[in-house]
Enzyme design. Structure first.
Site, mmCIF file in Angstrom:
data_model
loop_
_atom_site.group_PDB
_atom_site.id
_atom_site.type_symbol
_atom_site.label_atom_id
_atom_site.label_comp_id
_atom_site.label_asym_id
_atom_site.label_seq_id
_atom_site.Cartn_x
_atom_site.Cartn_y
_atom_site.Cartn_z
ATOM 1 N N CYS A 5 0.945 -1.150 0.114
ATOM 2 C CA CYS A 5 -0.059 -0.106 -0.048
ATOM 3 C C CYS A 5 0.777 1.258 -0.009
ATOM 4 O O CYS A 5 0.357 2.245 -0.323
ATOM 5 C CB CYS A 5 -1.030 -0.030 1.272
ATOM 6 S SG CYS A 5 -0.136 -0.042 2.900
ATOM 7 N N HIS A 22 -2.608 1.430 7.031
ATOM 8 C CA HIS A 22 -2.940 1.456 5.608
ATOM 9 C C HIS A 22 -2.558 2.926 5.141
ATOM 10 O O HIS A 22 -2.525 3.820 5.783
ATOM 11 C CB HIS A 22 -4.281 1.160 5.204
ATOM 12 C CG HIS A 22 -4.784 1.417 3.760
ATOM 13 N ND1 HIS A 22 -4.022 0.613 3.044
ATOM 14 C CD2 HIS A 22 -5.684 2.051 2.923
ATOM 15 C CE1 HIS A 22 -4.507 0.887 1.689
ATOM 16 N NE2 HIS A 22 -5.696 1.840 1.937
#
Length: 338
Positions: A91, A181
């Site tokens: 990510c 994230h």
């Protein structure tokens, strides 16, 4: 599902050299310690920011009809680079590319409105060819192409922290771990976009040009952070900006140039340490020290040395508690695992 993608640290030095090794020129990352727009404006030109946050595991993350803030722009992926995230642990690199591949200085004006804003980046031929190929694909296939890119994966993994005891590509069941994230925010064609590969489409936050970006993106981030419990402080924000050494040369600021050059050397040294496995070195040092103690006075001298070390450790801990030290926590880098 990780497909050979390892976790890397949330660190401006890691991400700057990741940019450079992918072929981008005259661009770097700077960590931001405040949400004040002035801190971001001072780094102009700013190409975008990437934001690290705790991934919510107690409720569905991906929205279907409407995001919690902003609005889905399903047609935007035809005009800008947006890829669905199809792989774990990637990510951070995907967020980086979400900014970088929308700022190709040799393509169309992918910056904010107006020309001559200094918003273009020379992303290099390999990434330019990757962008040109993937723009013909839908977002989910762009994500698959990204995850199968040997260039991007190899550069990403070259910054993985050495882990001699655990294979980071294998996750075992047990106690649930906090997950984090990365997402990107960048102004593209006069619009502020949130680019999150776990969402079904780019999220628009309204009109925004380069000069408005610091104020508007900080407003969006403040609203996002406000949705968390006040005790949650594990956030990280980094800005992708033009190489600060270039600006120092342009204005003739020799002191700033030297400072930035030293920072690059420090980053390079830290990145080398991250890759190195020190277990063998530590073991050799320990064997040498123990051997020297045994040579000095045998087993008794060794045991006395161990006991003295234990007592000194207890004394230091007690002194630390009395002095109020050791609190505050949070000096460690946060790894991205989303």
């Amino acid at each position: 599902m990780s497909g050979g993608w390892n976790t890397i640290e949330s660190d401006a030095g890691v991400f700057t050299f990741l940019l450079n090794n992918l072929g981008a020129k005259d661009v770097q990352f700077e960590e931001l310690l405040t949400l004040e727009p002035e801190a971001l404006s001072a780094l102009y030109p700013v190409y975008g920011v990437i934001f690290l946050f705790k991934y919510p595991t107690d409720a569905p993350y991906a929205a279907t009809d409407k995001p919690l803030d902003g609005a889905f722009d399903h047609d935007a992926s035809e005009r800008i680079f947006f890829a669905a995230q199809t792989i774990q642990n990637a990510c951070g690199t995907q967020a980086l590319l979400s900014v970088l591949l929308n700022k190709d200085g040799q393509g169309s004006d992918n910056g904010s409105s107006g020309s001559g804003t200094g918003m273009g980046i020379d992303i290099g031929q390999p990434l330019r060819e990757f962008r040109e190929f993937t723009m013909m694909l839908p977002p989910e296939f762009r994500g698959e192409t990204l995850s199968n890119s040997e260039l991007i994966r190899d550069v990403h993994n070259s910054f993985a922290k050495s882990s001699p005891f655990v294979d980071e590509t294998q996750r075992t069941s047990g106690e649930p771990e906090d997950a984090f994230h990365f997402i990107a925010y960048t102004p593209v064609n006069g619009t502020l976009y949130e680019l999150d590969g776990l969402q079904p489409a780019p999220i628009t936050h309204g009109p925004c040009d380069a000069s408005e970006f610091p104020v508007k993106v900080m407003e969006v981030l403040q609203r996002r952070i406000a949705r968390y419990d006040m005790s949650e402080i594990r956030f990280n924000l980094m800005a992708m900006v033009r190489d600060l050494r270039v600006r120092a040369r342009e204005i003739g600021d020799e002191e700033a140039l030297q400072r930035e050059e030293q920072k690059r050397r420090d980053w390079q040294y830290e990145n080398a340490l991250r890759r190195h496995n020190f277990v063998g070195f530590a073991g050799a040092v320990l064997r040498g020290v123990v051997g020297s103690k045994l040579d000095e006075g045998g087993e008794e001298a060794y045991q006395n040395w161990v006991e003295e070390a234990k007592q000194r450790t207890v004394q230091r801990m007690e002194s630390k508690r009395k002095g109020g030290g050791g609190g505050g926590g949070g000096g460690e880098d946060v790894e991205m695992v989303g």
